[in-house]
Design a protein around this motif. Structure first.
Motif, PDB file in Angstrom:
ATOM      1  N   UNK A   1       1.035  -1.138  -0.068  1.00  0.00           N
ATOM      2  CA  UNK A   1       0.080  -0.041   0.085  1.00  0.00           C
ATOM      3  C   UNK A   1       0.855   1.121   0.233  1.00  0.00           C
ATOM      4  N   UNK A   2       0.589   2.283  -0.818  1.00  0.00           N
ATOM      5  CA  UNK A   2       1.248   3.546  -0.705  1.00  0.00           C
ATOM      6  C   UNK A   2       2.537   3.404  -1.610  1.00  0.00           C
ATOM      7  N   UNK A   3       2.737   2.046  -2.061  1.00  0.00           N
ATOM      8  CA  UNK A   3       4.345   2.213  -3.000  1.00  0.00           C
ATOM      9  C   UNK A   3       3.768   2.274  -4.360  1.00  0.00           C
ATOM     10  N   UNK A   4       4.558   3.095  -5.123  1.00  0.00           N
ATOM     11  CA  UNK A   4       4.374   3.298  -6.552  1.00  0.00           C
ATOM     12  C   UNK A   4       5.392   2.446  -7.254  1.00  0.00           C
ATOM     13  N   UNK A   5       4.906   1.538  -7.912  1.00  0.00           N
ATOM     14  CA  UNK A   5       6.102   0.570  -8.602  1.00  0.00           C
ATOM     15  C   UNK A   5       6.743   1.392  -9.859  1.00  0.00           C
ATOM     16  N   UNK A   6       6.220   2.390 -10.095  1.00  0.00           N
ATOM     17  CA  UNK A   6       6.699   3.219 -11.118  1.00  0.00           C
ATOM     18  C   UNK A   6       7.648   4.256 -10.939  1.00  0.00           C
ATOM     19  N   UNK A   7       7.962   4.361  -9.518  1.00  0.00           N
ATOM     20  CA  UNK A   7       8.619   5.173  -9.040  1.00  0.00           C
ATOM     21  C   UNK A   7      10.042   5.271  -9.420  1.00  0.00           C
ATOM     22  N   UNK A   8      10.808   4.335  -9.704  1.00  0.00           N
ATOM     23  CA  UNK A   8      12.045   4.360 -10.331  1.00  0.00           C
ATOM     24  C   UNK A   8      12.148   4.932 -12.019  1.00  0.00           C
ATOM     25  N   UNK A   9      10.849   5.119 -12.330  1.00  0.00           N
ATOM     26  CA  UNK A   9      11.154   5.420 -13.749  1.00  0.00           C
ATOM     27  C   UNK A   9      11.569   6.943 -13.985  1.00  0.00           C
ATOM     28  N   UNK A  10      12.203   7.131 -15.096  1.00  0.00           N
ATOM     29  CA  UNK A  10      12.400   8.615 -15.311  1.00  0.00           C
ATOM     30  C   UNK A  10      11.751   8.984 -16.703  1.00  0.00           C
ATOM     31  N   UNK A  11      11.068  10.443 -16.567  1.00  0.00           N
ATOM     32  CA  UNK A  11      10.399  10.884 -17.767  1.00  0.00           C
ATOM     33  C   UNK A  11      11.370  11.031 -18.632  1.00  0.00           C
ATOM     34  N   UNK A  12      11.126  10.906 -19.894  1.00  0.00           N
ATOM     35  CA  UNK A  12      12.057  11.291 -21.026  1.00  0.00           C
ATOM     36  C   UNK A  12      11.061  12.215 -22.228  1.00  0.00           C
ATOM     37  N   UNK A  13      11.856  13.124 -22.802  1.00  0.00           N
ATOM     38  CA  UNK A  13      11.152  13.716 -23.776  1.00  0.00           C
ATOM     39  C   UNK A  13      11.084  12.839 -25.174  1.00  0.00           C
ATOM     40  N   UNK A  14      11.841  11.903 -24.956  1.00  0.00           N
ATOM     41  CA  UNK A  14      11.893  10.919 -26.378  1.00  0.00           C
ATOM     42  C   UNK A  14      11.607   9.491 -25.951  1.00  0.00           C
ATOM     43  N   UNK A  15      10.403   9.155 -26.248  1.00  0.00           N
ATOM     44  CA  UNK A  15       9.758   7.829 -25.865  1.00  0.00           C
ATOM     45  C   UNK A  15       9.487   7.055 -27.014  1.00  0.00           C
ATOM     46  N   UNK A  16       9.836   5.720 -26.862  1.00  0.00           N
ATOM     47  CA  UNK A  16       9.955   4.867 -28.036  1.00  0.00           C
ATOM     48  C   UNK A  16       8.543   4.585 -28.518  1.00  0.00           C
ATOM     49  N   UNK A  17       8.282   4.632 -29.733  1.00  0.00           N
ATOM     50  CA  UNK A  17       6.982   4.273 -30.133  1.00  0.00           C
ATOM     51  C   UNK A  17       6.481   2.902 -29.883  1.00  0.00           C
ATOM     52  N   UNK A  18       5.138   2.597 -29.719  1.00  0.00           N
ATOM     53  CA  UNK A  18       4.740   1.343 -29.375  1.00  0.00           C
ATOM     54  C   UNK A  18       5.322   0.270 -30.408  1.00  0.00           C
ATOM     55  N   UNK A  19       5.701  -0.776 -29.796  1.00  0.00           N
ATOM     56  CA  UNK A  19       6.265  -1.879 -30.797  1.00  0.00           C
ATOM     57  C   UNK A  19       4.891  -2.620 -31.308  1.00  0.00           C
ATOM     58  N   UNK A  20       5.091  -2.686 -32.623  1.00  0.00           N
ATOM     59  CA  UNK A  20       3.884  -3.638 -33.407  1.00  0.00           C
ATOM     60  C   UNK A  20       4.061  -4.741 -33.163  1.00  0.00           C
ATOM     61  N   UNK A  21       4.840  -5.493 -32.584  1.00  0.00           N
ATOM     62  CA  UNK A  21       4.950  -6.800 -31.879  1.00  0.00           C
ATOM     63  C   UNK A  21       4.079  -6.717 -30.561  1.00  0.00           C
ATOM     64  N   UNK A  22       3.032  -7.520 -30.533  1.00  0.00           N
ATOM     65  CA  UNK A  22       2.200  -7.630 -29.170  1.00  0.00           C
ATOM     66  C   UNK A  22       2.703  -8.732 -28.571  1.00  0.00           C
ATOM     67  N   UNK A  23       2.498  -8.667 -27.074  1.00  0.00           N
ATOM     68  CA  UNK A  23       2.860  -9.854 -26.348  1.00  0.00           C
ATOM     69  C   UNK A  23       1.436 -10.056 -25.423  1.00  0.00           C
ATOM     70  N   UNK A  24       1.255 -11.208 -25.020  1.00  0.00           N
ATOM     71  CA  UNK A  24       0.098 -11.567 -24.369  1.00  0.00           C
ATOM     72  C   UNK A  24       0.287 -11.100 -22.710  1.00  0.00           C
ATOM     73  N   UNK A  25      -0.443 -10.257 -22.082  1.00  0.00           N
ATOM     74  CA  UNK A  25      -0.592 -10.186 -20.679  1.00  0.00           C
ATOM     75  C   UNK A  25      -1.862 -10.760 -20.034  1.00  0.00           C
ATOM     76  N   UNK A  26      -1.755 -11.565 -19.112  1.00  0.00           N
ATOM     77  CA  UNK A  26      -2.844 -12.247 -18.562  1.00  0.00           C
ATOM     78  C   UNK A  26      -2.537 -12.432 -17.170  1.00  0.00           C
ATOM     79  N   UNK A  27      -3.708 -12.299 -16.263  1.00  0.00           N
ATOM     80  CA  UNK A  27      -3.552 -12.294 -14.861  1.00  0.00           C
ATOM     81  C   UNK A  27      -4.700 -13.441 -14.347  1.00  0.00           C
TER      82      UNK A  27
END
Ligand SMILES: [Zn+2]
Length: 473
Positions: free
Chosen positions: A302-328
Motif C-alpha cells: 500500500x502506498x508504494x508506487x511501482x513506477x517510482x524508479x522510472x525517469x520521464x524522457x522527452x523521447x519515448x519509443x513508439x509502441x512496438x507493433x509486436x504484441x505480447x500477451x498479458x494475462x492475470x
C-alpha cells in the motif's frame, strides 16, 4: 495521466463471544444454529467474488488440470453433503489450487475455495485433505465472514467499501502481515473459537455424509501440527485457532455420527496426484512470492508506487507493433505492445514504455483495473468513475467527448475521451476511457494515454489492446 489510487479501508473484524452449539444427543449429532447475520446472502456472494478476482490476479494458481479436477471432485462431493438447512442456492462453490508450498487453504464468502499445493502434499490421505476442505466449507455455509462483521461494534453499512472480508483469513501470522496487499488486501482475521468449534462439528458432519471418516478432520490437525517449523509453517493453524480440545471434540462428534465401515480414507487417485505434485518443480512459499513481487517489476504494498524508479524522457519509443500477451490468472487476457513494461498496483495494472513512467504516473501507455461501483447501471458507474478520475492529481483533465456506446470483451461498454495540458509533459494529453461491468457488478476500465500530437502513433496499439481483451470473471 497521473497516478490515481482509490483508497480502501481495511477494517479489522472484531469477534464477539456467543454460544451457538448445543449437543442434542437425541438427534445423533450436535445441532448447529446459523449465527446471527444482518447481511444478505448476496453480500457474501459479492464479497467472495471480488476477493476471488483479486486472488486469481495475485496468487499463482496451479496450472494442472488433472490436479484441479481432482480437488474439484472432492469439493463437489463435500458440497453435496452440506445439510439442506445450510445450503444456499446463491452460493457458487468452486475450487482452485494455489501453487504455494505453505500448508494453507482458505475459502471466501459465497463459495470460492483455494487449497495450497503444500496442503495437498502435507495430507497423508484423501480423507485428511477432505477434512480441511470440509472445515472450510462449513465456515462458508454458516456465513461466518459476514456473521463476524455483524458482530462488529461499529455498524458495517459500508460493506461495499471495506474491500473484503476474507472468510477464513487467507494469510495468518507474519507472512500474512507481509502479504497484506497480496491477499487481496486481506483482512487477516481469525475466526472466533465458537466459529471454529462450529466449523469442526459441521465439518465432521459433512465428512460423514459425504462418505468420509470424520476422524480424518481431527487427524489432519495433528498432521499439520507435526509439520510446524520451516518454510512450510502451517499458516492454516494460526487462522483457525484451536478452540480447545479440538481433536477430542471432533472424535466425539464422529462417535455420535457413527463411522461407516466403507468410509473413504484414502484413494489411489490422491496418491497419484500427490506423487505428481512431488515431481513438479518446487513451489514457492507465500513469503517468496511476496518478496519477488516487491523486488520485481511491481510492488503491491500500500502506498508504494511501482513506477517510482522510472525517469520521464522527452523521447519515448513508439509502441512496438509486436504484441505480447498479458494475462492475470483467469481474470483477464489481452495484448500489449512488446516494449511496454507492466506495473501492477493494488487495484490496477499500468503499462508504459521506458521514459513514459515515473513517480507521478504515465505520459504514454495504458492502465486497466477495476473499481467497486455504487451503481449497477453501467452508465452511472462510468460517470462516477470518470468524475473521480478528473479530480485530485488529474484535475487538469476535462471531458472532451460525450459518452458513447461500444463493446469490450464482448460486453456492453462505454467510452469517452478526456484531455488537458499534462503537467508532466507540458503538452496536451488525450486520455481515452473505456468501461464495462464485471459479473460481480464492479466496473472494469481501460485507460489509454498519449500526448495529443503523438496520438496517431498509438491508435494501432490501443485498438489492438481493446480488441484482444478477454474477461474470465
Ligand atoms: Zn476454521
Amino acid at each position: 495521466m497521473k497516478k490515481y489510487n482509490l483508497s480502501k479501508n481495511i477494517t479489522t473484524v472484531m469477534l464477539a463471544w456467543a454460544m451457538l452449539i448445543m449437543p442434542l444427543a437425541a438427534f445423533g449429532q450436535t445441532r448447529i444454529s446459523m449465527p446471527k447475520n444482518k447481511y444478505k446472502v448476496q453480500d457474501d456472494v459479492r464479497i467472495g467474488r471480488e476477493a476471488s478476482a483479486q486472488v486469481q490476479q495475485q496468487m499463482p494458481i496451479l496450472n494442472d488440470s488433472e490436479t484441479t479436477r481432482y480437488v474439484q471432485d472432492v469439493g463437489r462431493r463435500l458440497v453435496d453433503a452440506i445439510p439442506s438447512q445450510f445450503q444456499q442456492p446463491g452460493f457458487q462453490y468452486n475450487f482452485s489450487v494455489v501453487n504455494a508450498r505453505d500448508i494453507n487453504a482458505f475459502a471466501l464468502p459465497g463459495g470460492p475455495m483455494y487449497v495450497n499445493r503444500g496442503m495437498i502434499e502435507a495430507a497423508r490421505t484423501e480423507g485428511e485433505m477432505a477434512g480441511v476442505m470440509a472445515h472450510e466449507l462449513a465456515h462458508v455455509a454458516l456465513r461466518h465472514g459476514t456473521a463476524q462483521a455483524t458482530q462488529q461494534s461499529k455498524p458495517l453499512n459500508q460493506l461495499g467499501t471495506i474491500g473484503l472480508i476474507l472468510g477464513g483469513a487467507i494469510l495468518g501470522g507474519q507472512q500474512g502481515a507481509q502479504l497484506g496487499a497480496l491477499g487481496a488486501q486481506a483482512i487477516v482475521t481469525k475466526y472466533s473459537r465458537e466459529y471454529e468449534t462450529q466449523a469442526d462439528i459441521l465439518g465432521a458432519q459433512i465428512m460423514a455424509t459425504a462418505g468420509y471418516d470424520p476422524r480424518d478432520l481431527a487427524n489432519m490437525f495433528r498432521t499439520i501440527e507435526q509439520q510446524s517449523g520451516g518454510q512450510r509453517a502451517p499458516q492454516w493453524l494460526s487462522s483457525h485457532p484451536n478452540p480447545g480440545n479440538r481433536y477430542n471434540n471432533i472424535n466425539r462428534e464422529a462417535q455420535l455420527l457413527g463411522i461407516s465401515r466403507n468410509a473413504t480414507q484414502d484413494t489411489r487417485e490422491f496418491q497419484r496426484i500427490q506423487s505428481k505434485l512431488s515431481r513438479m518443480s518446487r513451489a514457492q512459499s507465500m513469503e517468496e512470492i511476496a518478496r519477488n513481487q516487491q523486488n520485481g517489476r511491481g510492488g503491491y504494498g500500500q502506498g508504494q508506487n511501482p513506477m517510482a524508479n522510472g525517469r520521464y524522457s522527452s523521447r519515448v519509443q513508439l509502441p512496438s507493433s509486436r504484441m505480447r500477451v498479458f494475462s492475470s490468472g483467469n481474470f483477464i487476457q489481452m495484448n500489449v505492445p512488446d516494449n511496454w513494461q507492466e506495473f501492477p498496483t493494488q487495484d490496477s495494472v499500468w503499462f508504459a514504455p521506458q521514459g513514459a513512467y515515473g513517480n507521478q504516473g504515465i505520459t504514454h501507455g495504458a492502465m486497466i483495473g477495476m473499481v467497486q461501483s455504487r451503481s449497477n447501471n453501467l452508465q452511472q458507474a462510468t460517470e462516477d468513475y470518470v468524475n473521480g478520475l478528473m479530480q485530485g492529481e488529474n484535475n487538469y483533465l476535462r471531458q472532451a467527448a460525450n459518452y458513447s456506446r461500444t463493446t469490450l470483451g464482448g460486453r456492453n461498454a462505454y467510452a469517452t475521451t478526456l484531455s488537458g495540458r499534462s503537467p508532466l509533459t507540458n503538452r496536451n494529453e488525450v486520455v481515452n476511457v473505456i468501461t464495462t461491468q464485471l459479473r460481480n457488478g464492479n466496473l472494469f476500465y481501460v485507460v489509454a494515454v498519449a500526448p495529443e500530437n503523438e496520438a496517431s502513433n498509438y491508435n494501432y496499439a490501443f485498438r489492438n489492446m481493446l480488441r484482444s481483451i478477454r474477461l474470465g470473471d
